[in-house]
Scaffold this motif. Structure first.
Motif, PDB file in Angstrom:
ATOM      1  N   LEU A 140     -34.468 -23.198 -33.816  1.00  0.00           N
ATOM      2  CA  LEU A 140     -33.846 -24.040 -32.625  1.00  0.00           C
ATOM      3  C   LEU A 140     -32.792 -24.810 -33.094  1.00  0.00           C
ATOM      4  N   LEU A 141     -31.904 -24.841 -33.021  1.00  0.00           N
ATOM      5  CA  LEU A 141     -30.013 -25.635 -33.605  1.00  0.00           C
ATOM      6  C   LEU A 141     -29.235 -26.631 -32.756  1.00  0.00           C
ATOM      7  N   GLY A 142     -30.101 -26.208 -31.902  1.00  0.00           N
ATOM      8  CA  GLY A 142     -29.202 -27.001 -30.735  1.00  0.00           C
ATOM      9  C   GLY A 142     -28.110 -26.277 -29.751  1.00  0.00           C
ATOM     10  N   GLU A 143     -28.442 -26.996 -28.595  1.00  0.00           N
ATOM     11  CA  GLU A 143     -27.833 -26.218 -27.375  1.00  0.00           C
ATOM     12  C   GLU A 143     -26.684 -25.420 -27.366  1.00  0.00           C
ATOM     13  N   ASP A 144     -25.509 -25.806 -28.060  1.00  0.00           N
ATOM     14  CA  ASP A 144     -24.375 -25.384 -28.372  1.00  0.00           C
ATOM     15  C   ASP A 144     -24.227 -23.857 -28.932  1.00  0.00           C
ATOM     16  N   LEU A 145     -25.418 -24.169 -30.202  1.00  0.00           N
ATOM     17  CA  LEU A 145     -25.572 -22.835 -30.064  1.00  0.00           C
ATOM     18  C   LEU A 145     -25.979 -21.342 -29.648  1.00  0.00           C
ATOM     19  N   GLU A 146     -25.174 -20.301 -29.640  1.00  0.00           N
ATOM     20  CA  GLU A 146     -26.196 -19.366 -28.816  1.00  0.00           C
ATOM     21  C   GLU A 146     -27.018 -18.292 -29.290  1.00  0.00           C
ATOM     22  N   TYR A 147     -27.735 -18.154 -28.718  1.00  0.00           N
ATOM     23  CA  TYR A 147     -28.912 -16.628 -29.328  1.00  0.00           C
ATOM     24  C   TYR A 147     -28.760 -14.929 -29.391  1.00  0.00           C
ATOM     25  N   PHE A 148     -29.489 -14.818 -29.486  1.00  0.00           N
ATOM     26  CA  PHE A 148     -29.576 -13.445 -29.257  1.00  0.00           C
ATOM     27  C   PHE A 148     -31.659 -13.573 -29.431  1.00  0.00           C
ATOM     28  N   GLU A 184     -31.334 -15.531 -43.916  1.00  0.00           N
ATOM     29  CA  GLU A 184     -30.622 -14.600 -44.613  1.00  0.00           C
ATOM     30  C   GLU A 184     -29.737 -14.272 -43.139  1.00  0.00           C
ATOM     31  N   GLU A 185     -28.829 -13.364 -42.728  1.00  0.00           N
ATOM     32  CA  GLU A 185     -28.348 -13.043 -41.571  1.00  0.00           C
ATOM     33  C   GLU A 185     -27.862 -11.407 -42.151  1.00  0.00           C
ATOM     34  N   MET A 186     -27.716 -10.862 -40.241  1.00  0.00           N
ATOM     35  CA  MET A 186     -27.411  -9.288 -40.004  1.00  0.00           C
ATOM     36  C   MET A 186     -26.447  -9.502 -39.539  1.00  0.00           C
ATOM     37  N   ARG A 187     -25.512  -8.556 -39.130  1.00  0.00           N
ATOM     38  CA  ARG A 187     -25.028  -7.755 -38.332  1.00  0.00           C
ATOM     39  C   ARG A 187     -25.071  -7.729 -36.983  1.00  0.00           C
ATOM     40  N   LEU A 188     -24.402  -8.493 -36.114  1.00  0.00           N
ATOM     41  CA  LEU A 188     -25.181  -8.269 -34.534  1.00  0.00           C
ATOM     42  C   LEU A 188     -24.417  -6.914 -34.180  1.00  0.00           C
ATOM     43  N   ASN A 189     -23.457  -6.423 -35.033  1.00  0.00           N
ATOM     44  CA  ASN A 189     -22.689  -4.992 -33.719  1.00  0.00           C
ATOM     45  C   ASN A 189     -23.886  -3.884 -34.444  1.00  0.00           C
ATOM     46  N   ASP A 190     -24.688  -4.538 -35.785  1.00  0.00           N
ATOM     47  CA  ASP A 190     -25.091  -3.217 -36.619  1.00  0.00           C
ATOM     48  C   ASP A 190     -27.155  -3.633 -35.652  1.00  0.00           C
ATOM     49  N   PHE A 191     -26.968  -4.485 -35.265  1.00  0.00           N
ATOM     50  CA  PHE A 191     -28.023  -4.091 -34.704  1.00  0.00           C
ATOM     51  C   PHE A 191     -28.419  -3.367 -33.625  1.00  0.00           C
ATOM     52  N   ILE A 192     -27.404  -3.779 -32.622  1.00  0.00           N
ATOM     53  CA  ILE A 192     -26.875  -3.110 -31.183  1.00  0.00           C
ATOM     54  C   ILE A 192     -27.178  -2.170 -31.351  1.00  0.00           C
ATOM     55  N   ARG A 193     -26.386  -1.480 -32.588  1.00  0.00           N
ATOM     56  CA  ARG A 193     -25.919   0.073 -32.033  1.00  0.00           C
ATOM     57  C   ARG A 193     -27.538   0.433 -33.035  1.00  0.00           C
ATOM     58  N   ASP A 194     -28.396   0.269 -33.381  1.00  0.00           N
ATOM     59  CA  ASP A 194     -29.851   0.736 -34.139  1.00  0.00           C
ATOM     60  C   ASP A 194     -30.705   0.806 -33.008  1.00  0.00           C
ATOM     61  N   PHE A 195     -29.919  -0.105 -32.054  1.00  0.00           N
ATOM     62  CA  PHE A 195     -30.928   0.250 -31.343  1.00  0.00           C
ATOM     63  C   PHE A 195     -30.767   0.219 -30.038  1.00  0.00           C
ATOM     64  N   GLU A 196     -29.239   0.581 -29.967  1.00  0.00           N
ATOM     65  CA  GLU A 196     -29.042   1.400 -29.036  1.00  0.00           C
ATOM     66  C   GLU A 196     -29.101   0.551 -27.164  1.00  0.00           C
ATOM     67  N   LEU A 197     -28.742  -0.757 -27.545  1.00  0.00           N
ATOM     68  CA  LEU A 197     -28.852  -1.461 -26.452  1.00  0.00           C
ATOM     69  C   LEU A 197     -27.269  -1.440 -25.294  1.00  0.00           C
ATOM     70  N   GLU A 198     -26.110  -0.954 -26.427  1.00  0.00           N
ATOM     71  CA  GLU A 198     -25.442  -0.891 -25.447  1.00  0.00           C
ATOM     72  C   GLU A 198     -24.584   0.671 -25.558  1.00  0.00           C
TER      73      GLU A 198
END
Length: 215
Positions: free
Chosen positions: A94-102, A201-215
């Protein structure tokens, strides 16, 4: 002889392809199962927290087992837009309240007015049995469920030291967990050298959303 060698090579290639397909299927299945079973899949901010502590009699230690976090939903992929509370363990970064999280959270089946005893993970691999009836949602698992988000703009000119390419777009930070090997290879990932040994590591958010059909 040549035909036999050709058949042997073809059989080997088929076996490799089958093994790879089965591996990818198993990887997708791990996260698909987690997302399908989730009550909440959201982009959010944490606006407050409450420590969940436990006394270890043998060591006379009072340690933090985790936190009940107040979640302000920014975007909902599953479970609605209402704000909620979720329990997270010390294994989450947890890196702080100002940061956004998935956040991927499951409903606590023992939440309610009746006292319910269950295990919670504590600091340094310890666990404790405690009353979990006050925890409406849980985001604790061997698979990462809380992802800090970082956004890169081209004009910021932040260069990836490995590829020497300017970073851009939104990325989910991965903590050091073996279970993250279950992520599909189709999601772009790269090493992250930000001085935090717990985030590798870091992974691309749009790829994750695409692969798991969240949109």
């Amino acid at each position: 002889m040549k035909i036999s060698r050709f058949i042997a090579i073809l059989s080997l290639m088929s076996a490799v392809c089958f093994s790879y397909t089965q591996s990818v299927f198993a990887q997708n299945k791990t996260y698909n199962r987690m997302i399908n079973g989730a009550a909440k899949v959201v982009r959010a901010k944490f606006t407050g927290s409450e420590e969940v502590r436990y006394n270890y009699d043998e060591d006379n230690q009072n340690i933090v087992c985790g936190y009940i976090m107040d979640v302000e939903v920014i975007k909902s992929y599953k479970g609605g837009t209402d704000n909620f509370k979720v329990f997270v363990s010390n294994e989450d970064i947890l890196l702080g309240e100002d940061l956004e999280y998935f956040i991927i959270a499951r409903r606590n089946q023992k939440f309610g007015e009746t006292r319910a005893i269950d295990f919670l993970n504590c600091l340094e691999g310890r666990s404790t049995r405690t009353d979990v009836s006050k925890l409406p949602y849980l985001a604790t698992n061997i698979t990462q469920q809380i992802f800090p988000l970082v956004s890169y703009k081209r004009e910021d000119n932040i260069v990836d030291p490995d590829t020497r390419v300017v970073k851009k777009g939104e990325w989910m930070m991965l903590v050091n967990r073996i279970a993250n090997n279950a992520l599909p290879y189709t999601i772009a990932r790269r090493r992250l050298n930000n001085g935090n040994d717990d985030i590798i590591e870091e992974m691309r958010l749009n790829d994750f959303i695409r692969d798991f059909e969240l949109e």
